[in-house]
Design a protein around this motif. Structure first.
Motif, PDB file in Angstrom:
ATOM      1  N   GLU B  90       6.313  -7.042 -10.299  1.00  0.00           N
ATOM      2  CA  GLU B  90       7.380  -6.632  -9.372  1.00  0.00           C
ATOM      3  C   GLU B  90       7.789  -5.165  -9.503  1.00  0.00           C
ATOM      4  O   GLU B  90       8.350  -4.601  -8.573  1.00  0.00           O
ATOM      5  CB  GLU B  90       8.597  -7.562  -9.538  1.00  0.00           C
ATOM      6  CG  GLU B  90       9.200  -7.522 -10.935  1.00  0.00           C
ATOM      7  CD  GLU B  90       9.924  -8.812 -11.317  1.00  0.00           C
ATOM      8  OE1 GLU B  90       9.240  -9.834 -11.531  1.00  0.00           O
ATOM      9  OE2 GLU B  90      11.168  -8.787 -11.405  1.00  0.00           O
ATOM     10  N   ASN B  91       7.540  -4.542 -10.664  1.00  0.00           N
ATOM     11  CA  ASN B  91       7.861  -3.106 -10.753  1.00  0.00           C
ATOM     12  C   ASN B  91       6.627  -2.252 -11.078  1.00  0.00           C
ATOM     13  O   ASN B  91       6.734  -1.147 -11.598  1.00  0.00           O
ATOM     14  CB  ASN B  91       8.992  -2.851 -11.762  1.00  0.00           C
ATOM     15  CG  ASN B  91       8.661  -3.315 -13.166  1.00  0.00           C
ATOM     16  OD1 ASN B  91       7.765  -4.123 -13.360  1.00  0.00           O
ATOM     17  ND2 ASN B  91       9.376  -2.796 -14.152  1.00  0.00           N
ATOM     18  N   LEU B  92       5.480  -2.797 -10.774  1.00  0.00           N
ATOM     19  CA  LEU B  92       4.221  -2.085 -11.035  1.00  0.00           C
ATOM     20  C   LEU B  92       3.940  -1.083  -9.904  1.00  0.00           C
ATOM     21  O   LEU B  92       3.984  -1.439  -8.723  1.00  0.00           O
ATOM     22  CB  LEU B  92       3.074  -3.102 -11.113  1.00  0.00           C
ATOM     23  CG  LEU B  92       1.747  -2.599 -11.680  1.00  0.00           C
ATOM     24  CD1 LEU B  92       1.877  -2.322 -13.180  1.00  0.00           C
ATOM     25  CD2 LEU B  92       0.644  -3.630 -11.437  1.00  0.00           C
ATOM     26  N   ALA B  93       3.665   0.156 -10.289  1.00  0.00           N
ATOM     27  CA  ALA B  93       3.406   1.192  -9.287  1.00  0.00           C
ATOM     28  C   ALA B  93       2.056   0.968  -8.604  1.00  0.00           C
ATOM     29  O   ALA B  93       1.178   0.296  -9.153  1.00  0.00           O
ATOM     30  CB  ALA B  93       3.448   2.570  -9.945  1.00  0.00           C
ATOM     31  N   LYS B  94       1.920   1.576  -7.414  1.00  0.00           N
ATOM     32  CA  LYS B  94       0.696   1.445  -6.623  1.00  0.00           C
ATOM     33  C   LYS B  94      -0.500   2.026  -7.393  1.00  0.00           C
ATOM     34  O   LYS B  94      -0.396   3.077  -8.008  1.00  0.00           O
ATOM     35  CB  LYS B  94       0.883   2.214  -5.312  1.00  0.00           C
ATOM     36  CG  LYS B  94      -0.058   1.822  -4.216  1.00  0.00           C
ATOM     37  CD  LYS B  94       0.412   2.386  -2.869  1.00  0.00           C
ATOM     38  CE  LYS B  94      -0.753   2.461  -1.905  1.00  0.00           C
ATOM     39  NZ  LYS B  94      -1.318   3.796  -1.769  1.00  0.00           N
ATOM     40  N   GLY B  95      -1.618   1.318  -7.339  1.00  0.00           N
ATOM     41  CA  GLY B  95      -2.842   1.814  -7.971  1.00  0.00           C
ATOM     42  C   GLY B  95      -3.111   1.206  -9.335  1.00  0.00           C
ATOM     43  O   GLY B  95      -4.231   1.261  -9.835  1.00  0.00           O
ATOM     44  N   PHE B  96      -2.062   0.629  -9.939  1.00  0.00           N
ATOM     45  CA  PHE B  96      -2.233   0.014 -11.269  1.00  0.00           C
ATOM     46  C   PHE B  96      -2.472  -1.484 -11.129  1.00  0.00           C
ATOM     47  O   PHE B  96      -2.079  -2.098 -10.145  1.00  0.00           O
ATOM     48  CB  PHE B  96      -0.961   0.198 -12.113  1.00  0.00           C
ATOM     49  CG  PHE B  96      -0.680   1.614 -12.517  1.00  0.00           C
ATOM     50  CD1 PHE B  96      -1.046   2.092 -13.773  1.00  0.00           C
ATOM     51  CD2 PHE B  96      -0.020   2.485 -11.645  1.00  0.00           C
ATOM     52  CE1 PHE B  96      -0.760   3.393 -14.157  1.00  0.00           C
ATOM     53  CE2 PHE B  96       0.260   3.804 -12.014  1.00  0.00           C
ATOM     54  CZ  PHE B  96      -0.104   4.252 -13.274  1.00  0.00           C
ATOM     55  N   ARG B  97      -3.094  -2.080 -12.147  1.00  0.00           N
ATOM     56  CA  ARG B  97      -3.161  -3.539 -12.213  1.00  0.00           C
ATOM     57  C   ARG B  97      -2.906  -3.972 -13.654  1.00  0.00           C
ATOM     58  O   ARG B  97      -3.155  -3.225 -14.594  1.00  0.00           O
ATOM     59  CB  ARG B  97      -4.500  -4.061 -11.686  1.00  0.00           C
ATOM     60  CG  ARG B  97      -5.706  -3.655 -12.497  1.00  0.00           C
ATOM     61  CD  ARG B  97      -7.008  -4.070 -11.796  1.00  0.00           C
ATOM     62  NE  ARG B  97      -8.155  -3.673 -12.599  1.00  0.00           N
ATOM     63  CZ  ARG B  97      -8.751  -4.465 -13.503  1.00  0.00           C
ATOM     64  NH1 ARG B  97      -8.330  -5.694 -13.699  1.00  0.00           N
ATOM     65  NH2 ARG B  97      -9.780  -4.036 -14.210  1.00  0.00           N
ATOM     66  N   ILE B  98      -2.382  -5.193 -13.799  1.00  0.00           N
ATOM     67  CA  ILE B  98      -2.080  -5.721 -15.130  1.00  0.00           C
ATOM     68  C   ILE B  98      -3.199  -6.661 -15.538  1.00  0.00           C
ATOM     69  O   ILE B  98      -3.617  -7.514 -14.763  1.00  0.00           O
ATOM     70  CB  ILE B  98      -0.722  -6.473 -15.112  1.00  0.00           C
ATOM     71  CG1 ILE B  98       0.420  -5.492 -14.814  1.00  0.00           C
ATOM     72  CG2 ILE B  98      -0.478  -7.177 -16.444  1.00  0.00           C
ATOM     73  CD1 ILE B  98       1.801  -6.112 -14.737  1.00  0.00           C
ATOM     74  N   SER B  99      -3.702  -6.469 -16.750  1.00  0.00           N
ATOM     75  CA  SER B  99      -4.754  -7.367 -17.226  1.00  0.00           C
ATOM     76  C   SER B  99      -4.751  -7.422 -18.750  1.00  0.00           C
ATOM     77  O   SER B  99      -3.883  -6.843 -19.391  1.00  0.00           O
ATOM     78  CB  SER B  99      -6.108  -6.921 -16.677  1.00  0.00           C
ATOM     79  OG  SER B  99      -7.091  -7.900 -16.957  1.00  0.00           O
TER      80      SER B  99
END
Lengths: 98, 119, 121
Positions: B90-99
């Protein structure tokens, strides 16, 4: 091996440890480690000794930012970020002494 | 050459993120590929879209996002480190992904050089 | 991922004061699960990570030191401590909670040269 150091030599032992352990290769001073590349600092003697065993580079934008670009110890080679990239490719591996 | 990058410190607090970014830019300009940037420890804070630096300062978060948009650099945020520090989808900036951390290992295996930037 | 590379984790930071040692251990376990050739090095204050008898109850944090003993179960068996770092801190092998190989500084430097990927946190 390329040894990347980012700590000032008088507050942190990273550079000292690198010089103790590393056998050969290139050393690149970045961020606060660039203070180690300046003449008149108390670590200068160790740097001069190390120049016999290693090729030492300093990241110029970091040295310029700290107002010490005109004090590089003779024998240390200045590089820009492109030169930094080149050093990582000409050495077969690298280590950041964090 | 194919590069993997690890960023261990948050933006603005430590120079590590700036150095890593400028390294990536220089590598791309020289025709190398920056395959993945992995954000670990406080480095996960590089991915917060809530970041609002003053007008006259660099925008570190958006700068990373642009590397993803323009050069396809894979920006991966470690899930375990992120959850600890309140970085979520929900607060992740554009272009990033969580893994997962496996993505860092994979970067070590699949690239020619893995360069670590931290404190 | 079929390729196997030599991964070395260089630990130079003491535990508890910062989170680096704990989060580094998490990476080590994952790397081993990917069937890579993993070595752990303890240098400078990193040697303190292996001190026996750590009790963190009083500082209300997780005591992760027993996890070093679990490394063997993940086939992480190459643990190296630099002799000079250990001695400079008044420690000996008996003070450490796992079996390690003690290397002199020159041997340690050579081992580093042989790695494909060196990670430090």
């Amino acid at each position: 091996m390329l040894h990347i150091i980012n700590k000032a030599p008088l507050t942190n032992c990273a550079l000292d440890s690198c010089l103790r352990v590393a056998q050969s290769g290139d050393i690149l001073l970045i961020e606060d480690a660039v203070y180690a590349a300046t003449s008149g600092n108390a670590f200068e003697g160790k740097i001069r000794e190390a120049l016999d065993r290693f090729k030492i580079y300093v990241l110029m934008p970091d040295l310029e930012a700290r107002g010490l670009a005109d004090r590089i110890i003779e024998g240390i080679s200045p590089v820009d970020y492109g030169g930094f990239v080149d050093l990582t490719t000409t050495n077969k591996n690298c280590q950041s002494w964090l | 050459m194919k590069f993997g990058i690890v960023v261990n410190e948050g933006p603005y607090q430590h120079q590590a993120s700036d150095t890593a970014y400028l390294f990536c830019k220089a590598a791309i300009e020289k025709g190398h590929e920056v395959w993945r940037v992995f954000f670990y420890h406080d480095g996960v804070n590089n991915a917060s879209k809530l970041t609002e630096p003053p007008q006259d300062d660099r925008n570190i978060v958006n700068r990373w996002g642009k590397l993803n948009e323009e050069h396809g650099v894979d920006l991966v945020v470690c899930v375990a480190a992120a959850l600890r520090r309140g970085i979520k989808e929900e607060n992740l900036a554009k272009g990033f992904r969580i893994s997962g951390l496996g993505q860092m290992v994979e970067a070590g295996v699949k690239t020619d050089r893995l360069i670590v930037f931290g404190d | 991922m079929s390729d196997i590379k030599k991964f070395m984790f260089v630990n130079r930071k003491a535990p508890h004061g910062t989170i680096y040692a704990l989060e580094s251990l998490e990476v080590v376990l994952i790397t081993a699960a990917f069937d890579q050739d993993v070595s752990l090095v303890f240098l400078d204050d990193g040697v303190y990570q292996l001190k026996k008898g750590q009790q963190t109850k009083g500082i209300a944090t997780k005591n992760f030191s027993p996890a070093y003993r679990a490394l063997e179960g993940y086939d992480v068996e190459k643990l190296y401590v630099e002799k000079e770092s250990m001695e400079a801190r008044g420690l000996s092998e008996e003070d450490l909670l796992v079996d390690v190989t003690v290397l002199g500084r020159a041997e340690m430097g050579e081992l580093m040269d042989q790695q494909d990927v060196v990670l430090s946190f």
